[in-house]
Scaffold this motif. Structure first.
Motif, PDB file in Angstrom:
ATOM      1  N   GLU A 289      27.916  45.201  52.309  1.00  0.00           N
ATOM      2  CA  GLU A 289      26.814  44.256  52.159  1.00  0.00           C
ATOM      3  C   GLU A 289      25.879  44.748  51.373  1.00  0.00           C
ATOM      4  O   GLU A 289      25.319  44.101  50.231  1.00  0.00           O
ATOM      5  CB  GLU A 289      26.179  43.554  53.476  1.00  0.00           C
ATOM      6  CG  GLU A 289      27.079  42.823  54.185  1.00  0.00           C
ATOM      7  CD  GLU A 289      27.192  41.316  53.601  1.00  0.00           C
ATOM      8  OE1 GLU A 289      26.345  40.627  52.829  1.00  0.00           O
ATOM      9  OE2 GLU A 289      28.287  40.479  53.952  1.00  0.00           O
ATOM     10  N   HIS A 292      27.100  45.485  47.700  1.00  0.00           N
ATOM     11  CA  HIS A 292      27.359  44.254  46.796  1.00  0.00           C
ATOM     12  C   HIS A 292      25.761  43.767  46.351  1.00  0.00           C
ATOM     13  O   HIS A 292      25.729  43.287  45.277  1.00  0.00           O
ATOM     14  CB  HIS A 292      27.932  43.394  47.769  1.00  0.00           C
ATOM     15  CG  HIS A 292      27.668  41.810  47.176  1.00  0.00           C
ATOM     16  ND1 HIS A 292      28.333  41.262  46.065  1.00  0.00           N
ATOM     17  CD2 HIS A 292      26.685  40.771  47.478  1.00  0.00           C
ATOM     18  CE1 HIS A 292      27.822  39.980  45.702  1.00  0.00           C
ATOM     19  NE2 HIS A 292      27.008  39.742  46.620  1.00  0.00           N
ATOM     20  N   ILE A 322      30.466  38.044  46.668  1.00  0.00           N
ATOM     21  CA  ILE A 322      31.106  38.747  47.983  1.00  0.00           C
ATOM     22  C   ILE A 322      31.924  37.611  48.784  1.00  0.00           C
ATOM     23  O   ILE A 322      31.811  36.668  48.396  1.00  0.00           O
ATOM     24  CB  ILE A 322      30.084  39.287  49.148  1.00  0.00           C
ATOM     25  CG1 ILE A 322      30.520  40.114  49.996  1.00  0.00           C
ATOM     26  CG2 ILE A 322      29.168  38.295  49.581  1.00  0.00           C
ATOM     27  CD1 ILE A 322      29.466  40.925  50.665  1.00  0.00           C
TER      28      ILE A 322
END
Length: 325
Positions: A289, A292, A322
């Motif tokens: 995360e 990204h 994502i």
């Protein structure tokens, strides 16, 4: 419109508008500004600890999911706002940049600035109501007009629309809580300015944030690199507001991505770690995360260095969305 097998009555064109966010101390004014340019309206609006400067108005036929602000867009706004400022702004003063698309009702004009900013509603076939145009800030009026059109086809009397008197989520009881903000601060140990921030963001749902802090007092601490926000707000975004990705929190549930010079990258890992227990993320997912988000920010920065829409769009698409696992 394609569902009824007829040629559509309405056509829309996308017009791109970009906005700059600069710190409050960069413009010495006690009021906002509205100016006309040769092809758009320029406004300078006070917004919390910032100013918002907008907007452009240009035709956009590229990627609609991620409209990109180009270097030319940014220069256009800076040039026009500097024409009325005693102390000119530079690129270094810009904390954040964001872009959006307006769905304009297409007409005979080639210039998006001459197309309608209004929405329109039609009932082309029984059971089908079409609403086109409009904008985010008039969504309630659009909904009222669409529903009013739909009920014309019912064989019963329907009461008048009450949307104007229906409070938004969190509005019920807001004024009483605002009057009690000093007592809330004393009860919770938060500074009254923090309580005001929460009330302005969540209204009467602030009590849900305070419950999170009561259960875990560390959530009452601010984010080190985005200290307008408490850690509890990040947890709340994942637990109560449907956030499923770090990107959701930094760019939509909060405005950290446009309110900090680092565009939220310094807050990314801590925010992902705060979200992780709520969403069941392991270390690998946290890393993914964060990576990204960092790629997204770099792609946006790169797009804002490009000279035109084509190159800016290509640069922005360098960071793919994502994909949930």
């Amino acid at each position: 419109q394609g569902l009824i097998g007829e040629r559509g009555q309405f056509h829309v064109r996308a017009s791109k508008g970009i906005h700059l966010v600069v710190p409050k101390d960069r413009i010495h004014s006690s009021t906002g500004l509205i100016l006309r340019t040769e092809k758009s309206v320029l406004f300078v609006i006070p917004w919390g600890r910032h100013w918002i400067i907008g907007t452009t108005d240009t035709d956009w036929d590229l990627d609609k999911a991620h409209p990109a602000a180009s270097s030319a867009d940014i220069d256009y706004l800076l040039q026009h706002v500097n024409s009325v400022l005693n102390t000119p702004l530079t690129r270094d003063d810009v904390q954040g940049v964001y872009a959006g698309l307006r769905p304009l009702l297409a007409g005979e004009s080639d210039a998006t600035s001459k197309l309608s900013r209004e929405h329109t509603v039609a009932h082309p076939a029984p059971g089908l109501v079409v609403v086109a145009g409009g904008k985010y800030t008039t969504y309630r009026v659009m909904a009222k007009d669409a529903v009013d059109e739909a009920v014309h086809g019912l064989d019963q009397r329907v009461a008048a629309c009450v949307t104007e008197d229906t409070p938004l989520l969190g509005a019920e009881g807001y004024k009483a809580l605002w009057n009690a903000r000093a007592r809330i601060a004393a009860r919770t140990g938060l500074h009254v300015a923090r309580v005001e921030h929460l009330l302005n963001r969540y209204g009467s749902m602030t009590e849900e944030i305070l419950e999170l802090i009561l259960a875990d007092p560390t959530l009452g601490e601010p984010l080190p690199a985005a200290d307008d926000y408490l850690r509890a707000e990040i947890v709340y975004a994942a637990s109560h507001e449907g956030a499923r990705h770090l990107d959701d929190v930094l760019t939509r549930r909060t405005r950290i991505s446009i309110e900090t010079f680092d565009r939220g990258t310094r807050s990314a890992r801590l925010c992902a770690e705060l979200m992780a227990p709520v969403l069941g993320w392991d270390e690998g997912r946290i890393d993914r995360e964060v990576q990204h988000y960092e790629k997204r920010v770099e792609a946006e920065r790169e797009s804002q260095r490009q000279p035109d829409d084509l190159t800016a769009d290509a640069a922005r698409l360098g960071a793919p969305d994502i994909v949930p696992i």
